[in-house]
Motif scaffolding. Structure first.
Motif, PDB file in Angstrom:
ATOM      1  N   GLY A 155       0.840  -1.209   0.000  1.00  0.00           N
ATOM      2  CA  GLY A 155       0.000   0.000   0.000  1.00  0.00           C
ATOM      3  C   GLY A 155       0.862   1.240   0.000  1.00  0.00           C
ATOM      4  O   GLY A 155       2.093   1.143   0.033  1.00  0.00           O
ATOM      5  N   PRO A 156       0.218   2.410   0.018  1.00  0.00           N
ATOM      6  CA  PRO A 156       0.953   3.678  -0.117  1.00  0.00           C
ATOM      7  C   PRO A 156       1.810   3.990   1.101  1.00  0.00           C
ATOM      8  O   PRO A 156       1.411   3.714   2.239  1.00  0.00           O
ATOM      9  N   GLU A 157       3.006   4.561   0.869  1.00  0.00           N
ATOM     10  CA  GLU A 157       3.868   4.998   1.993  1.00  0.00           C
ATOM     11  C   GLU A 157       3.387   6.345   2.514  1.00  0.00           C
ATOM     12  O   GLU A 157       3.529   6.651   3.689  1.00  0.00           O
ATOM     13  N   VAL A 158       2.795   7.157   1.635  1.00  0.00           N
ATOM     14  CA  VAL A 158       2.168   8.414   2.068  1.00  0.00           C
ATOM     15  C   VAL A 158       0.721   8.053   2.365  1.00  0.00           C
ATOM     16  O   VAL A 158      -0.017   7.681   1.449  1.00  0.00           O
ATOM     17  N   GLU A 159       0.383   8.070   3.668  1.00  0.00           N
ATOM     18  CA  GLU A 159      -0.878   7.434   4.075  1.00  0.00           C
ATOM     19  C   GLU A 159      -1.822   8.418   4.756  1.00  0.00           C
ATOM     20  O   GLU A 159      -1.399   9.472   5.253  1.00  0.00           O
ATOM     21  N   LYS A 160      -3.086   8.049   4.751  1.00  0.00           N
ATOM     22  CA  LYS A 160      -4.075   8.863   5.469  1.00  0.00           C
ATOM     23  C   LYS A 160      -3.988   8.544   6.963  1.00  0.00           C
ATOM     24  O   LYS A 160      -3.773   7.377   7.344  1.00  0.00           O
ATOM     25  N   ASP A 161      -4.198   9.576   7.774  1.00  0.00           N
ATOM     26  CA  ASP A 161      -4.163   9.399   9.227  1.00  0.00           C
ATOM     27  C   ASP A 161      -5.153   8.321   9.651  1.00  0.00           C
ATOM     28  O   ASP A 161      -4.885   7.508  10.533  1.00  0.00           O
ATOM     29  N   TYR A 162      -6.313   8.277   8.936  1.00  0.00           N
ATOM     30  CA  TYR A 162      -7.358   7.310   9.329  1.00  0.00           C
ATOM     31  C   TYR A 162      -6.814   5.881   9.281  1.00  0.00           C
ATOM     32  O   TYR A 162      -6.904   5.125  10.258  1.00  0.00           O
ATOM     33  N   TYR A 163      -6.200   5.489   8.146  1.00  0.00           N
ATOM     34  CA  TYR A 163      -5.748   4.091   8.012  1.00  0.00           C
ATOM     35  C   TYR A 163      -4.530   3.811   8.882  1.00  0.00           C
ATOM     36  O   TYR A 163      -4.357   2.714   9.394  1.00  0.00           O
ATOM     37  N   ASN A 164      -3.662   4.854   9.094  1.00  0.00           N
ATOM     38  CA  ASN A 164      -2.436   4.617   9.865  1.00  0.00           C
ATOM     39  C   ASN A 164      -2.716   4.523  11.359  1.00  0.00           C
ATOM     40  O   ASN A 164      -2.045   3.810  12.093  1.00  0.00           O
ATOM     41  N   PHE A 165      -3.779   5.209  11.807  1.00  0.00           N
ATOM     42  CA  PHE A 165      -4.053   5.267  13.263  1.00  0.00           C
ATOM     43  C   PHE A 165      -5.494   4.866  13.605  1.00  0.00           C
ATOM     44  O   PHE A 165      -5.748   3.845  14.218  1.00  0.00           O
ATOM     45  N   GLU A 166      -6.518   5.671  13.147  1.00  0.00           N
ATOM     46  CA  GLU A 166      -7.885   5.446  13.640  1.00  0.00           C
ATOM     47  C   GLU A 166      -8.329   3.996  13.408  1.00  0.00           C
ATOM     48  O   GLU A 166      -8.831   3.331  14.309  1.00  0.00           O
ATOM     49  N   ALA A 167      -8.134   3.535  12.192  1.00  0.00           N
ATOM     50  CA  ALA A 167      -8.605   2.179  11.848  1.00  0.00           C
ATOM     51  C   ALA A 167      -7.900   1.122  12.686  1.00  0.00           C
ATOM     52  O   ALA A 167      -8.309  -0.030  12.736  1.00  0.00           O
ATOM     53  N   LEU A 168      -6.829   1.547  13.365  1.00  0.00           N
ATOM     54  CA  LEU A 168      -6.058   0.584  14.178  1.00  0.00           C
ATOM     55  C   LEU A 168      -6.266   0.846  15.658  1.00  0.00           C
ATOM     56  O   LEU A 168      -5.384   0.620  16.495  1.00  0.00           O
ATOM     57  N   ASN A 169      -7.466   1.391  15.963  1.00  0.00           N
ATOM     58  CA  ASN A 169      -7.796   1.595  17.383  1.00  0.00           C
ATOM     59  C   ASN A 169      -6.890   2.608  18.047  1.00  0.00           C
ATOM     60  O   ASN A 169      -6.608   2.541  19.242  1.00  0.00           O
ATOM     61  N   LEU A 170      -6.398   3.593  17.230  1.00  0.00           N
ATOM     62  CA  LEU A 170      -5.570   4.690  17.782  1.00  0.00           C
ATOM     63  C   LEU A 170      -6.256   6.009  17.439  1.00  0.00           C
ATOM     64  O   LEU A 170      -5.823   6.746  16.541  1.00  0.00           O
ATOM     65  N   PRO A 171      -7.404   6.301  18.119  1.00  0.00           N
ATOM     66  CA  PRO A 171      -8.136   7.533  17.770  1.00  0.00           C
ATOM     67  C   PRO A 171      -7.278   8.765  17.975  1.00  0.00           C
ATOM     68  O   PRO A 171      -6.234   8.719  18.634  1.00  0.00           O
ATOM     69  N   LYS A 172      -7.706   9.907  17.358  1.00  0.00           N
ATOM     70  CA  LYS A 172      -6.959  11.173  17.500  1.00  0.00           C
ATOM     71  C   LYS A 172      -6.706  11.413  18.987  1.00  0.00           C
ATOM     72  O   LYS A 172      -7.547  11.071  19.834  1.00  0.00           O
ATOM     73  N   GLY A 173      -5.495  11.885  19.323  1.00  0.00           N
ATOM     74  CA  GLY A 173      -5.164  12.230  20.713  1.00  0.00           C
ATOM     75  C   GLY A 173      -4.760  11.009  21.533  1.00  0.00           C
ATOM     76  O   GLY A 173      -4.376  11.113  22.691  1.00  0.00           O
ATOM     77  N   HIS A 174      -4.817   9.803  20.931  1.00  0.00           N
ATOM     78  CA  HIS A 174      -4.448   8.617  21.725  1.00  0.00           C
ATOM     79  C   HIS A 174      -2.952   8.680  22.032  1.00  0.00           C
ATOM     80  O   HIS A 174      -2.138   8.912  21.128  1.00  0.00           O
ATOM     81  N   PRO A 175      -2.570   8.514  23.317  1.00  0.00           N
ATOM     82  CA  PRO A 175      -1.148   8.673  23.708  1.00  0.00           C
ATOM     83  C   PRO A 175      -0.226   7.767  22.881  1.00  0.00           C
ATOM     84  O   PRO A 175       0.882   8.146  22.536  1.00  0.00           O
ATOM     85  N   ALA A 176      -0.738   6.591  22.492  1.00  0.00           N
ATOM     86  CA  ALA A 176       0.170   5.657  21.795  1.00  0.00           C
ATOM     87  C   ALA A 176       0.628   6.238  20.465  1.00  0.00           C
ATOM     88  O   ALA A 176       1.635   5.840  19.910  1.00  0.00           O
TER      89      ALA A 176
END
Ligand code: 2U9
Length: 345
Positions: free
Chosen positions: A131-152
């Motif tokens: 997949g793309p190396e330049v990625e959307k925040d949604y797929y890199n974090f949110e979709a992986l249970n890392l919502p905005k502001g998540h400390p991880a």
């Protein structure tokens, strides 16, 4: 005229004998027997002779010509044979001589480790997804249970390009995209690729490195399937007598999560500098896919389950080839890369 002819014949024969190459000999042939040659001239001069002398003189000239021609032809055989011997000598190849080493390139050690791991999982029925190396925040974090502001998120310090575009920090977004695209269908993929983290490069960290992650989703996928898969991977990659050990761990996108160690392939577990005297070497992280991650991608976490794992090929290559500094993989120093000729390893 007669002694002139004899003298001419001697002269021609001495030229023939002193000719050292086929070319020189051809020149003598042309010079003496050619259209503009002295013998031809003599024949042309026959007209001035008394008629009764012409036949005798003509026969004599032909005798001389044949004699000169036969001496020429004999000499030609000698010179042609000599030329062939010369050629054979000059062109003879001493087959006992060692061949000139043909400098061939070789695969980069990282490519080799990645391909070795890919071939291993392909042999277990996995497909490769990229997949793309330049990625959307949604797929890199949110979709992986890392919502905005998540400390991880901070743990994976990122190169943001805009509000919600960044250089991917892991290849997990590829799995998230694949799950979304598969619409609840079973999945068995591995996702190799380059990832980026805002890190100060040192001997074990690089702002750009490689990851291979894997994902299996289906009905009744259990922890024992994960353990079995990782055990096969460890034995195939690091030797059949490898033991694996799973230690509890935490990743936002898997629950439960583990880290997998293998028994040290250098000391067999008794403790050495490779395993820092522990006998065990940490190789990868893994776990059962978090239900949130399944649901966000449209998978019914009540009916379906899955496991995932992630590893760093640089780390595996450094262990396997005894490389002390991760930066060697990126500086493309031929002295470093050319050490990995297929034959040696
Ligand atoms: C989805 C669901 C689960 C991928 C995983 C790891 C554990 C892991 C590290 C290996 C070396 C990162 O580069 S590293 O330091 N990764 O330990 N990765 S589970 O889990 C996923 C991925 C995608 C949809």
């Amino acid at each position: 005229m007669q002694e002139q002819l004899q003298q001419l014949k001697q002269e021609a024969i001495s030229k023939i004998e002193s000719a050292s190459t086929v070319k020189e000999l051809q020149d003598v042939r042309v010079a003496y027997l050619g259209k503009k040659g002295p013998i031809t001239d003599l024949l042309k001069g026959m007209g001035k002779l008394p008629a009764e002398e012409r036949p005798k003189m003509g026969a004599l000239v032909n005798v001389i010509r044949e004699e000169v021609t036969s001496v020429l032809d004999e000499r030609l055989v000698v010179l042609e044979d000599f030329a062939i011997q010369q050629q054979l000598k000059n062109e003879s190849i001493d087959v006992t001589l060692p061949g000139r080493p043909v400098k061939t390139g070789n695969h980069h050690p990282l490519t080799r480790v990645v391909e070795e791991i890919e071939d291993l999982f392909i042999s277990m029925g996995y497909e490769i997804a990229e997949g793309p190396e330049v990625e959307k925040d949604y797929y890199n974090f949110e979709a992986l249970n890392l919502p905005k502001g998540h400390p991880a998120r901070d743990m994976q310090d990122s190169f943001y390009i805009s509000e919600d575009i960044l250089l991917r920090t892991h290849t997990s977004p590829v799995q998230a995209r694949t799950m979304e695209a598969k619409g609840g269908e079973p999945i068995r993929i591995i996702c190799p690729g380059k990832v980026y983290r805002r890190d100060n490069d040192d001997a074990t960290h690089s702002h750009q490195f490689t990851q291979i992650e894997g994902l299996v989703i289906g009905e009744n996928i259990r922890m024992s399937d994960l353990k079995g898969t990782l055990s096969v991977f460890a034995k195939k990659m690091f030797g059949d007598d490898r033991e694996i050990r799973l230690r509890p761990s935490f990743f936002p996108f898997t629950e439960p999560s583990v880290e997998m160690d293998i028994s040290c392939f250098k000391c067999g577990g008794s403790g050495c500098n490779v395993c820092k005297k522990t006998g065990w070497i940490e190789i990868l992280g893994a776990g059962m896919v978090h239900p949130n991650v399944l649901e966000m991608a449209g998978y019914d976490s009540k009916r379906l389950s899955g496991f995932a794992f992630g590893m760093g090929p640089e780390r595996i290559a450094m262990l396997k080839y005894g490389v002390e500094d991760i930066r060697h993989f990126y500086t493309n120093d031929v002295r470093f890369v050319s050490q990995f000729h297929r034959t040696e390893v």
